[in-house]
Design a protein around this motif. Structure first.
Motif, PDB file in Angstrom:
ATOM      1  N   ASP A 228       1.047  -1.029  -0.165  1.00 20.10           N
ATOM      2  CA  ASP A 228      -0.175  -0.166  -0.280  1.00 20.10           C
ATOM      3  C   ASP A 228       0.637   1.308  -0.547  1.00 20.10           C
ATOM      4  OD1 ASP A 228      -2.805  -1.550   0.315  1.00 20.10           O
ATOM      5  OD2 ASP A 228      -2.127  -1.775   2.190  1.00 20.10           O
TER       6      ASP A 228
ATOM      7  N   HIS B  17       2.850   3.474   4.029  1.00 24.45           N
ATOM      8  CA  HIS B  17       1.346   3.731   4.917  1.00 24.45           C
ATOM      9  C   HIS B  17       1.633   3.740   6.264  1.00 24.45           C
ATOM     10  CE1 HIS B  17      -1.171   3.327   0.634  1.00 24.45           C
ATOM     11  NE2 HIS B  17      -1.394   4.812   1.123  1.00 24.45           N
ATOM     12  N   LEU B  18       0.497   3.814   7.289  1.00 24.09           N
ATOM     13  CA  LEU B  18       0.301   3.753   8.528  1.00 24.09           C
ATOM     14  C   LEU B  18       1.754   3.325   9.180  1.00 24.09           C
ATOM     15  CD1 LEU B  18      -0.554   5.846  10.446  1.00 24.09           C
ATOM     16  CD2 LEU B  18      -2.504   3.861  10.911  1.00 24.09           C
ATOM     17  N   ARG B  19       1.701   1.317   8.734  1.00 26.30           N
ATOM     18  CA  ARG B  19       2.042   0.829   9.588  1.00 26.30           C
ATOM     19  C   ARG B  19       3.734   1.233   9.264  1.00 26.30           C
ATOM     20  NH1 ARG B  19       0.814  -4.246  12.526  1.00 26.30           N
ATOM     21  NH2 ARG B  19      -0.961  -2.843  12.473  1.00 26.30           N
TER      22      ARG B  19
ATOM     23  N   GLN C  73       5.566   4.131  10.954  1.00 26.04           N
ATOM     24  CA  GLN C  73       5.257   4.763  12.084  1.00 26.04           C
ATOM     25  C   GLN C  73       6.530   3.224  12.535  1.00 26.04           C
ATOM     26  OE1 GLN C  73       1.945   2.193  13.544  1.00 26.04           O
ATOM     27  NE2 GLN C  73       2.265   1.837  15.861  1.00 26.04           N
ATOM     28  N   LEU C  74       6.815   2.237  12.108  1.00 28.38           N
ATOM     29  CA  LEU C  74       7.899   2.000  12.219  1.00 28.38           C
ATOM     30  C   LEU C  74       9.347   2.742  11.899  1.00 28.38           C
ATOM     31  CD1 LEU C  74       6.848  -2.041  10.352  1.00 28.38           C
ATOM     32  CD2 LEU C  74       7.592  -1.059  12.919  1.00 28.38           C
TER      33      LEU C  74
ATOM     34  N   ALA D 238       6.248  11.752  11.294  1.00 26.75           N
ATOM     35  CA  ALA D 238       5.112  11.010  10.696  1.00 26.75           C
ATOM     36  C   ALA D 238       3.943  11.767   9.491  1.00 26.75           C
ATOM     37  CB  ALA D 238       4.247  10.658  11.746  1.00 26.75           C
TER      38      ALA D 238
ATOM     39  N   MET E 176       3.747  11.541   5.357  1.00 22.43           N
ATOM     40  CA  MET E 176       2.872  10.578   4.649  1.00 22.43           C
ATOM     41  C   MET E 176       2.074  11.500   4.077  1.00 22.43           C
ATOM     42  SD  MET E 176      -0.375  10.857   7.936  1.00 22.43           S
ATOM     43  CE  MET E 176       0.117  10.407   9.658  1.00 22.43           C
ATOM     44  N   LEU E 177       2.627  12.815   4.537  1.00 18.78           N
ATOM     45  CA  LEU E 177       2.629  14.214   2.976  1.00 18.78           C
ATOM     46  C   LEU E 177       3.465  14.089   1.729  1.00 18.78           C
ATOM     47  CD1 LEU E 177       2.037  17.212   4.795  1.00 18.78           C
ATOM     48  CD2 LEU E 177       0.081  15.989   3.721  1.00 18.78           C
TER      49      LEU E 177
ATOM     50  N   ALA F  49       3.856  10.895   0.224  1.00 24.61           N
ATOM     51  CA  ALA F  49       2.912  10.341  -0.222  1.00 24.61           C
ATOM     52  C   ALA F  49       3.692   9.250  -1.542  1.00 24.61           C
ATOM     53  CB  ALA F  49       1.599  10.932  -0.725  1.00 24.61           C
TER      54      ALA F  49
ATOM     55  N   GLN G 128       2.496   9.195  17.985  1.00 25.31           N
ATOM     56  CA  GLN G 128       3.550   9.313  16.957  1.00 25.31           C
ATOM     57  C   GLN G 128       3.333  11.304  16.495  1.00 25.31           C
ATOM     58  OE1 GLN G 128       5.192   6.712  14.067  1.00 25.31           O
ATOM     59  NE2 GLN G 128       5.938   5.969  15.235  1.00 25.31           N
TER      60      GLN G 128
ATOM     61  N   ASP H  41       4.366  14.627  17.888  1.00 21.43           N
ATOM     62  CA  ASP H  41       5.308  14.956  15.903  1.00 21.43           C
ATOM     63  C   ASP H  41       6.439  16.251  15.435  1.00 21.43           C
ATOM     64  OD1 ASP H  41       5.115  13.805  12.589  1.00 21.43           O
ATOM     65  OD2 ASP H  41       5.936  15.756  12.160  1.00 21.43           O
TER      66      ASP H  41
ATOM     67  N   LEU I  96      -3.895  15.026  -1.799  1.00 22.71           N
ATOM     68  CA  LEU I  96      -3.037  13.992  -2.707  1.00 22.71           C
ATOM     69  C   LEU I  96      -3.920  13.277  -3.377  1.00 22.71           C
ATOM     70  CD1 LEU I  96      -0.301  12.822   0.559  1.00 22.71           C
ATOM     71  CD2 LEU I  96      -0.225  14.427  -2.152  1.00 22.71           C
TER      72      LEU I  96
ATOM     73  N   TYR J 267      -6.494   6.399   0.881  1.00 29.11           N
ATOM     74  CA  TYR J 267      -5.800   5.820   2.169  1.00 29.11           C
ATOM     75  C   TYR J 267      -5.600   6.489   3.446  1.00 29.11           C
ATOM     76  CZ  TYR J 267      -3.615   3.478   6.177  1.00 29.11           C
ATOM     77  OH  TYR J 267      -3.145   2.861   7.267  1.00 29.11           O
ATOM     78  N   LEU J 268      -4.925   7.735   2.756  1.00 25.32           N
ATOM     79  CA  LEU J 268      -4.590   9.455   3.031  1.00 25.32           C
ATOM     80  C   LEU J 268      -5.507   9.983   3.599  1.00 25.32           C
ATOM     81  CD1 LEU J 268      -0.608   9.606   1.372  1.00 25.32           C
ATOM     82  CD2 LEU J 268      -1.437   9.380   4.053  1.00 25.32           C
TER      83      LEU J 268
END
Lengths: 98, 586
Positions: free
Chosen positions: A17, A20-22, A25-26, A52, A56-57, A59, B80, B84, B120, B124-125
């Protein structure tokens, strides 16, 4: 600041995906264990791997090639650790979750 | 004059001055702080942030210890975000460099993240944007101490226009002053929408972005029949509104008389009309309108109103209130029907990040995975059963095995009660919702094992036509009049008849007067509807004969397209009850 301890490598996004989140996060959790500045660049956008929101941004979709840059006293260790996450496809072993 | 159109969820037309609730219903009292106070304000921001982080951590621990670390990890993602460095840096920069208040800064920064994420175009996002709004809400709550100041201190009638209202906010609306409300987001089956119906105030959801064009205080007409909000109406429109109010007053007076009369066709066929309820208080709306009982008692509110699972006595007390009010009229209690769209906090951890929540863990599937929780609810239902005519119903059954499992757990609970010497109704009727096409295909098999069916058309339409009606791009596929839906209902009716079992239709379709002749013509004799619509439904029934209904249903079932079916039914309804159609919508 460019120092002798700046490392630059390429990594590929493997999770199905995208970033993404997981996986994200790691990445953040791993990055926070180093004092070096760690960034990923994709499509002209640069993200602080300790943020984070930045990630995310970014993408970054599956298959994207990102430029990893680490700079600071533990730059090599940081680059190795982040690369390892990408190479193992962010597989989480039980102990890594917490 | 500006007109916005959304989804009408609670009927009625009202006009009055508008009260605008900022996107998250927090009024940010001041945008700037004095330069001397900057350090204090930054300190206040950090303290709020720490508080929010502590809250998230305690949720995480609770979920991890109860369900396992992999579920707690969802909260660590929230943590998180709250910690941030980019968030903290940008908020503090706004406070320090532009002397912005922490409330303003937090809102500005998080909203810009959320908007960028929404832009975006990644589904999902864009869903993550919801997490960001949630974080904003938590932070503002901390910073402001309390929320919804404006809603608490109303002194004159208003129409509320908000980005969103949470179910608890809706439930506590002061209906003395709030004439109606409309929200930018939300769908027909959202809790807010259902609650509006319960409060019996006109309401519209899913208006889309419109708040930016309204500053508050303007005159607004809210038409809960057609789903339109008219801001600053022109004189002609105001006149039209007044005309219509006179007419609908007449209809309302006539419909008021229906409350006393039985739902009986011209040729003497009695039709059972139950009410759908969500809260115990609503039972009086049903009784007042002469309902034959409660055909669908949704029990989700118990689960969604607090941060903890409801106890057996929470359940028991709520059920007893409804059962007592109904006397010997039936009360059909549906067990927990929660899906990914409305997850109680204490269960959040069980839901994975699925792309298809409607096909995932929800409803009976969730109950079967959480046996202790399921048993607590069943115990309460059984205990309440001695006080009246209680029936139990399982939602979203898709396989025979599921129904058998649920029934087996019910039997276990009966055995426990028996051992403990607690009284209950041993021969309580056990039924199921028919909402999944698989249950219709196997209706004959199910009919052997159930005591009754209740067809939940909302989900049945969604699953049959594979469309999510909250998605505007495909919402046109979602139609009660689709020939496939009519065929499925016929299949269930036939199977039930063969095995002597009863069928009720609940869901939006049975609250829509257009479909009443069709359903009766197909052989249905029992429906469950929103309490408010019961007088209208009675009027349709009383103007109809079964032979006419059969003719209407036969013709409707010969048509190929949903559009033609609905158009035909609309025509028949205006012939049967002309002014009923005339006054719906403004």
């Amino acid at each position: 600041m460019e120092t002798a301890d700046t490392i630059c490598r390429q990594v590929r996004v493997t999770p199905e995906d995208g970033l993404h989140l997981r996986p994200l996060q790691l990445l953040v959790r791993k990055a926070l264990t180093f004092s070096s500045a760690i960034t990923l660049t994709f499509d002209g956008r640069r993200a602080d791997v300790k943020s984070a929101f930045d990630l995310m941004l970014l993408a970054a979709p599956t298959g994207a090639i990102l430029t990893l840059e680490t700079s600071g006293p533990d730059a090599t260790a940081a680059a190795d650790a982040i690369c390892e996450l990408f190479q193992t496809g962010f597989v989480i072993s039980g102990s890594e979750v917490h | 004059m500006k007109v916005y159109t959304g989804i009408a969820v609670s009927p009625g037309v009202v006009s009055g001055p508008v009260l605008v609730l900022g996107s998250e219903n927090f009024r940010i009292p001041r945008k700037y702080v004095s330069r001397d106070a900057i350090d204090d304000e930054i300190h206040r921001f950090r303290a709020a942030l720490n508080h929010v982080c502590d809250d998230i951590r305690s949720n995480e621990q609770l979920v991890s210890s109860q369900l396992g670390a992999q579920y707690g990890a969802i909260f660590s993602a929230h943590l998180q975000m709250a910690q941030d460095p980019r968030l903290i840096r940008e908020v503090e920069a706004l406070i320090r460099e532009q002397t912005r208040s922490p409330e303003f800064a937090v809102s500005r920064v998080l909203r810009s993240f959320a908007e960028q994420m929404e832009r975006l175009g990644d589904r999902y996002l864009s869903e993550r944007a919801l997490d960001i709004y949630d974080l904003e809400k938590r932070l503002l709550q901390q910073l402001l101490g309390e929320s919804r100041e404006e809603l608490r201190n109303l002194t004159e009638p208003v129409i509320v226009l908000a980005h969103d209202l949470t179910p608890s906010e809706t439930a506590t609306l002061n209906t003395k002053f709030v004439l109606g409300f409309a929200t930018e987001v939300g769908g027909r089956t959202s809790h807010t929408a259902i609650l509006a119906g319960a409060l019996e105030i006109p309401a519209i959801v899913g208006l889309g972005r419109c708040l930016s064009g309204v500053s508050g205080g303007e005159t607004v007409i809210l038409d809960g029949d057609s789903g339109r909000v008219i801001i600053d109406p022109d004189p002609e429109t105001v006149e039209r509104l007044q005309d219509m109010q006179v007419r609908s007053e007449k209809v309302r007076a006539r419909l008021g008389l229906m409350e006393e009369l039985p739902a009986e066709t011209q040729d003497g066929q009695r039709v059972t009309i139950y009410g759908n309820i969500e809260f115990p208080e609503e039972v009086r709306h049903c009784i007042k309108r002469g309902a034959d009982g409660v055909g669908l008692y949704r029990t989700e509110f118990l689960f969604l109103s607090g941060n903890r699972e409801p106890s057996e006595s929470d359940h028991y007390e709520a059920y007893c209130r409804v059962v007592a009010a109904c006397g010997d009229r039936p009360v059909v209690i549906r067990t927990l029907d929660i899906g990914a769209d409305k997850v109680p906090q204490f269960l959040e951890g069980q839901f994975s990040e699925t792309q298809n929540p409607m096909l995932g863990l929800r409803s009976i599937r969730l109950s079967l995975l959480n046996t202790p929780m399921f048993k607590r609810q069943l115990r309460a239902i059984l205990r309440a059963s001695v006080h009246g005519n209680v029936r139990v119903m399982f939602p979203l059954i898709s396989t025979l095995l599921e129904f058998r499992q649920a029934k087996m757990i019910l039997m276990d609970v009966m055995e426990d009660l028996e051992d403990e010497g607690i009284p209950f109704q041993r021969n309580i009727q056990i039924g199921m919702m028919v909402e999944v096409p698989s249950a219709v295909i196997l209706a004959e098999e199910f009919a052997r094992e159930v005591d009754f069916f209740s067809i939940g058309t909302n989900d049945l339409i969604q699953y049959t036509l594979a469309c999510d009606r909250s998605d505007p791009a495909v919402a046109n596929l979602y139609r009660s009049g689709d020939p496939s839906i009519l065929r499925l209902i016929q299949m269930v009716l036939r199977a039930a008849e063969k095995h002597g079992k009863s069928v009720t239709v609940c869901g939006q379709m049975s609250s829509d007067p257009r479909f009443i002749p069709l359903l009766l013509g197909m052989g249905l004799r029992s429906l469950s509807a929103t309490p408010q619509t019961i007088p209208r439904l009675k009027e349709v029934v009383r103007n109809l004969s079964i032979s006419e209904a059969v003719r209407i249903s036969q013709h409707a079932c010969s048509l190929d397209l949903a559009r033609d079916v609905e158009h035909y039914l609309q025509g028949e309804l205006s012939r049967l009850c002309p002014d009923l159609v005339d006054t719906v919508g403004f």
